[in-house]
Design an enzyme around this catalytic site. Structure first.
Site, mmCIF file in Angstrom:
data_model
loop_
_atom_site.group_PDB
_atom_site.id
_atom_site.type_symbol
_atom_site.label_atom_id
_atom_site.label_comp_id
_atom_site.label_asym_id
_atom_site.label_seq_id
_atom_site.Cartn_x
_atom_site.Cartn_y
_atom_site.Cartn_z
ATOM 1 C CB SER A 47 35.670 42.287 41.462
ATOM 2 O OG SER A 47 34.267 42.258 41.613
ATOM 3 C CG ASP A 48 32.377 36.871 44.213
ATOM 4 O OD1 ASP A 48 32.548 36.125 43.229
ATOM 5 O OD2 ASP A 48 31.576 36.635 45.117
#
Length: 1150
Positions: A423-424
């Site tokens: 995930s960013d």
């Protein structure tokens, strides 16, 4: 327009360093040659017609009316199983076929037709999307300065179009002008590269004054351009206007599918249309994605095919031997078969030939081992599952009107087998809504706000949760929600103009001035309220300008070459108007990590104002500009610990000679369109961004989305590992990790950093080659040490978290190191990659098969829908193989009973309808409706998810168990039926049962058994399940009555077999009941033993629910303990670990 928002004044020269006409570079000499042959006559339809470029119609469909049938047929027969059934269908037309051709061809035709219908429906959906896109409207110049609406698909190369704010560009355009005086516009390219920050585009000077529709009445120009290609980031062309040539670069190119933002309108000329546009040139057919379960399913099909061949090979051997012995020395062993007067298929003198032909018969007969409708049934079930996901209101984000959206149905079961989430941070874990909350100026920290991370830290340290903060005068102020969007700053020392009383008021003045000037934001004023707002490239930049405004330095207007402010005058105490001439903007980039502007103030001083990351700013300070460096660095570290994003602010004064030299070099680099354009720009900027004087640092908060810590906690309990990639400092990343439950107390942190003392020492010396070698060795050494720690800590079951910075990550992903790094990372409960560049973070964007609006929806998507989809599909596939193995082996046992003669036990239509009608509908219901536990319990006990991660429901053990059950059922059905009916009288007249009666009884038993088996395998019954299961059995009897009543030519062996023979015989009903019960006892016994002595986790949860203990906290906690391992992160694991440590300390004390 009443109630509207409009620009207060036109945006001035954001790139005022562009003086005059850009010079042509060597690359422009290619125009007219190979690859650069396109000629566009702007606003000149007659001349353009001579050149036959493509239209703007775009299609994404796989088929046309002409190609649908041949292409879709080809698609279906790419599957090995369908090719096999096609071969058997062809063989059914030969004398070796054990059944009539129509009964072999019809099931295959139905399956192929169903699959083609699904393909047609999906392509029709794509066609509708194409129609919607192609029929969008855009304003096109029709002559005489009049613009009318036209459909996108009707656009032609050379057309002049007017695109309004928030509209997509209909084709690749060359920007001619915009609503801004300097012909710039903001463009959002999220659909192209996933970037949320806006891009600035600017037209050439020659067309920049065309601000009105009427200005295009007599406009004529010729563009010579490169040919269509897929490179999104390069463009070479030239514009000829009034016998003057102007070079065109990517700065003027507006790409199809990008969107106009923060700009009222633009005018552009169409340069590439339809399939010539760069975005379409980049589009490729989506890769065929197949789940792990489907790949294993293929292996099972190959295994069954091997068994089929083996069974088909065994039969002819026995058949050939028996046939050869039928006639020896004139003596007939089986005289009733008349071996002396027979065909080639049973000729004792040609027994090898008869055996080979018999082999082909068995290949066709045993083909029922492979379920023909499996693939199409699986696709239908997955499509319906996707509909359930799309329609889940719990994953609908009302604020943005965004439901969950599945873009492919191929990977539904993979949702239940996710092991690691990548995930960013910004915009994924956070809201991407920045608030100015703290700052450090002249070594003094300002701002009393409390961040979410600080609250998490307080909880971590056992302190009271800080929901309120006190200002400098002891008054309580709530910091949870900003009164002004983007501004959540509280400090009486510098608000309301009180900064003039501070010891370093002059530095504060420069600090706020820099915030008000160093940006590319656009001021807007609401006509109703008169309130000033800003359109900016990023939320950070908007927050800085708003902070400057609230603290007394209001940016309110841009003219052609100036920025205008309302400044708080430190002497008079009133707002005064000041103007700053904007000379240059040195734009931010991920490699530069900073932005600068050069302005001239009203006193004639040249100022360079710069803001950027501390990693690049401190090294650019002059010796006399480091007065506050130590204190500022301390404050930056504190802000990082509070989870804030920081930027350092600095400035310097320039002399005329230095600036003029820089401006000349910068102008030359800016106009260059060579491959190393960006590098040239950075080198020139590097020369002037030096000897800076430190002013301070800003700190903005990007708040976590609602439900992120809770979601991560549940995912961690489910055993899912989470990797987060962020551009923040390591300290910031670590503390945000604590705030969102990626980290907790008791977790051992393994840190791999590029900022070691050894590397810093080498960097000071400046030997780049030595630094590169030493850096790589250092990272490798850290990884090896971490692996040793991993081995040691695993023995103590201690939780581990890996934190690595961007530079180290680049090294760790090299070919000879990435294996070690991956092994290390997979051994950790969570991984945080900080200081990552956008390219590294691109790992986590724009490749989605399923789109959700908020991170917290992952909990429901994975733990609920993922778990259910995995379970449904796994059991459905296993059941498919089970029922076909059971049916196929009854055929095999009968063939052994009949000396492998090729005589079938069942009527042709019985065999054809087994998969298509009598056993197909209940399995579809299982794949759509099955639930082992309710939605509430799925989310309450996340460890249920591990059944999918460990693939316990579709392991080889599970398949072999189902296969064994199928073979066992076949044995029981065949032997009980054959033995029970072999000798006793069956009809009223005393006749024994004929072959057709034996086949009907066996078929009745197998229909009952496999349908009752699915009933035993179902945990969640609905009315539909009952209708489908028992309805399938009833349908068999209805078919038997109807088919048996037909003419004997049609019904053949089934003619009145039920109404005259089976139904009146009590033994038929008693035998059916006995065989069904006997066949189900082994499975029932196994399930009972397994349930009582070796329960799976979902069965334990079922117990809780059935016993009414699902609301008993103590009992639920006991069952939930299995997911709270020492290697788990999340606040629930933290509470459990704390409780365990407390008990251990208490025992030691006692």
């Amino acid at each position: 327009m009443a109630g509207g928002v409009k620009k207060k004044l036109h945006l001035g020269r954001l790139h005022p360093f562009r003086c005059g006409t850009k010079s042509f570079q060597p690359e422009h000499s290619l125009i007219g040659g190979p690859g650069f042959s396109r000629v566009v006559f702007c606003n000149n339809t007659e001349s353009q017609r001579v050149l036959t470029y493509g239209n703007n119609y775009v299609t994404s469909t796989k088929y046309t009316l002409a190609t649908f049938f041949p292409k879709s047929i080809f698609e279906q027969f790419r599957r090995a199983a369908n090719i096999f059934f096609l071969i058997t269908a062809i063989l059914s037309f030969t004398p070796v076929s054990p059944s009539s051709p129509v009964t072999s061809v019809l099931p295959l035709a139905l399956v192929i037709a169903a699959a083609m219908l699904k393909e047609a429906m999906e392509d029709l959906r794509r066609k509708k999307q194409d129609i919607e896109v192609n029929n969008r409207k855009v304003k096109v110049h029709r002559g005489e300065g009049v613009f009318d609406n036209a459909k996108w698909m009707n656009l032609q190369v050379g057309d002049i179009v007017r695109v309004e704010k928030d509209e997509f560009f209909p084709a690749d355009l060359i920007l001619l002008s915009s609503s801004y005086e300097e012909a710039i516009c903001y463009v959002e390219t999220m659909n192209l590269d996933g970037e949320t920050n806006l891009k600035l585009k600017q037209a050439v000077d020659a067309t920049s004054k065309l601000h009105e529709d009427s200005g295009f009445q007599k406009f004529r120009a010729v563009i010579k351009s490169e040919d269509p290609n897929a490179n999104l980031y390069s463009y070479i062309g030239s514009l000829q206007l009034e016998e003057q040539q102007y070079p065109l670069t990517p700065q003027q190119l507006l790409l199809r599918e990008s969107k106009l933002r923060n700009t009222d309108f633009i005018y552009g000329v169409v340069i590439f249309t339809g399939h010539d546009t760069k975005v379409v040139q980049n589009s490729t057919a989506p890769p065929s994605k197949r789940s792990k379960i489907e790949r294993r399913m293929d292996k099972i099909v190959y295994l069954l095919f091997s068994i089929l061949v083996l069974m088909s090979f065994m039969g002819p051997i026995f058949f050939g031997i028996s046939t050869r012995e039928d006639l020896e020395n004139g003596t007939m062993t089986r005289w009733y078969l008349r071996p002396d007067d027979t065909t080639i298929y049973y000729d004792p003198n040609r027994a090898p030939v008869a055996a080979i032909l018999n082999f082909l018969t068995f290949i066709m007969l045993y083909s029922f081992l492979i379920p023909i409708p499996l693939y199409i049934t699986l696709e239908i079930v997955k499509v319906i599952q996707c509909t359930f996901i799309n329609q889940d209101l719990h994953m609908y984000y009302e604020e943005a009107d965004k439901p969950a959206k599945t873009r492919t149905s191929n990977l539904n079961e993979e949702l239940g087998q996710v092991n690691t989430i990548l995930s960013d941070k910004t915009g994924t874990l956070t809201c991407n809504l920045m608030e100015f909350i703290k700052c450090s100026i002249a070594g003094t920290a300002y701002g009393h706000g409390v961040t979410e991370v600080e609250r998490a830290l307080a909880r971590r340290e056992g302190l009271p949760s800080a929901k309120e903060v006190t200002n400098g005068e002891g008054q309580v102020e709530n910091s949870n929600k900003a009164a002004i969007k983007g501004f959540n700053f509280f400090d009486e020392r510098i608000t309301h103009g009180k900064w003039v009383n501070e010891p370093h008021a002059d530095v504060i003045q420069k600090f706020l001035l820099l915030l008000a000037i160093c940006h590319t934001a656009v001021p807007e004023v609401d006509e109703d309220t008169g309130r000033l707002s800003y359109e900016a490239e990023s939320p950070d930049e908007a927050a800085f300008v708003i902070a400057a405004r609230e603290l007394g330095f209001e940016f309110y207007e841009r003219t052609q070459t100036s920025i205008l402010l309302h400044e708080f005058h430190p002497i008079s105490g009133r707002k005064v108007q000041r103007s700053y001439k904007l000379l240059n903007i040195l734009e931010f980039s991920s490699s530069r990590k900073r932005m600068s502007v050069i302005v001239r103030n009203m006193e004639g001083k040249l100022l360079l104002l710069c803001k950027g990351a501390d990693s690049v700013m401190f090294e650019r300070l002059t010796k006399n500009g480091k007065e506050f460096e130590e204190q500022t660095q301390e404050h930056i570290n504190e802000y990082a610990n509070a989870g804030l994003r920081t930027l350092v602010l600095a400035y310097r004064e320039l002399d005329e000679e230095e600036y003029n030299k820089f401006n000349e070099e910068f102008h030359e680099a800016k106009n260059s369109v060579s491959a190393d354009h960006e590098e040239l720009m950075e080198k020139v900027a590097e020369k002037i961004e030096k000897d800076l004087i430190l002013l301070g640092a800003t700190a903005v908060e990007d708040k976590l989305q609602n439900g992120v810590p809770e979601c991560i906690d549940k995912l961690a309990q489910a055993g899912i590992k989470i990797w987060v990639l962020t551009g923040d400092k390591m300290e910031t990343a670590i503390n945000i990790g604590f705030a969102c439950c990626l980290l907790r107390q008791g977790v051992k942190q393994i840190v791999i950093s590029s900022e070691t003392p050894k590397i810093k020492a080498l960097e000071k010396v400046g030997d780049n080659s030595s630094v590169a070698v030493a850096f790589r060795e250092n990272v490798l050494e850290q990884i090896l040490e971490a692996k040793e720690s991993l081995t040691t800590l695993r023995k103590s079951s201690e939780a581990l978290a890996l934190i690595i910075d961007g530079k180290s990550l680049s090294c760790a992903l090299e070919d000879d190191v990435k294996g070690l790094f991956l092994e290390l990372a997979l051994g950790c409960a969570s991984v945080i990659c900080c200081r990552c560049s956008p390219k590294q973070k691109a790992l986590a964007v724009m490749s989605s098969d399923i789109a959700i609006a908020q991170f917290r929806y992952l909990e429901r998507l994975l733990l609920l829908h993922g778990h259910w989809c995995y379970r449904r599909i796994s059991i459905m596939i296993c059941y498919f193989f089970y029922k076909n193995i059971a049916f196929g082996f009854t055929l095999f046992f009968f063939e052994a009973y009949a000396s492998f003669s090729g005589q079938t036990a069942y009527n042709d239509w019985y065999m054809s309808f087994y998969n298509v009608i009598f056993t197909s509908i209940p399995v579809v219901a299982l794949g759509i409706l099955e639930q082992d536990v309710s939605a509430e319990l799925c989310l309450k006990f996340p460890l249920l998810y591990q059944e999918g991660v460990q693939n316990v429901l579709f392991s080889w053990f599970q398949f072999l168990g189902w296969a064994f059950n199928g073979v066992l059922n076949a044995i029981l059905i065949f032997f009980f039926c054959s033995r029970a009916m072999e000798h006793p009288a069956f009809r009223k007249g005393g006749e024994v049962a004929e072959l057709e009666i034996l086949g009907t009884v066996m078929y009745t038993c197998i229909v009952w058994v496999v349908n009752c088996q699915i009933a035993l395998s179902t945990n969640y019954f609905t009315l539909k399940n009952h209708c489908y299961i028992w309805g399938s059995i009833i349908l068999w009897y209805i078919f038997l009555l109807a088919y048996g009543a037909m003419n004997p030519i049609i019904s053949t062996t089934a003619y009145k077999v039920f109404i005259e023979a089976c139904a009146p015989a009590p033994s038929y009903w008693l035998l059916t009941l006995f065989v069904v019960i006997t066949s189900l006892i082994p499975y029932f016994t196994y399930r009972s033993i397994q349930l009582w002595f070796f329960p799976m986790y979902h069965q334990m949860v079922q117990w809780i629910s059935k016993d009414g203990q699902s609301d008993d906290p103590e009992f639920c906690q006991m069952v939930r303990q299995r997911s709270l391992k020492a290697t788990t992160v999340g606040y629930t694991a933290h509470l459990e670990a704390t409780s365990k440590r407390f008990l251990e300390m208490h025992e030691v004390h006692l």
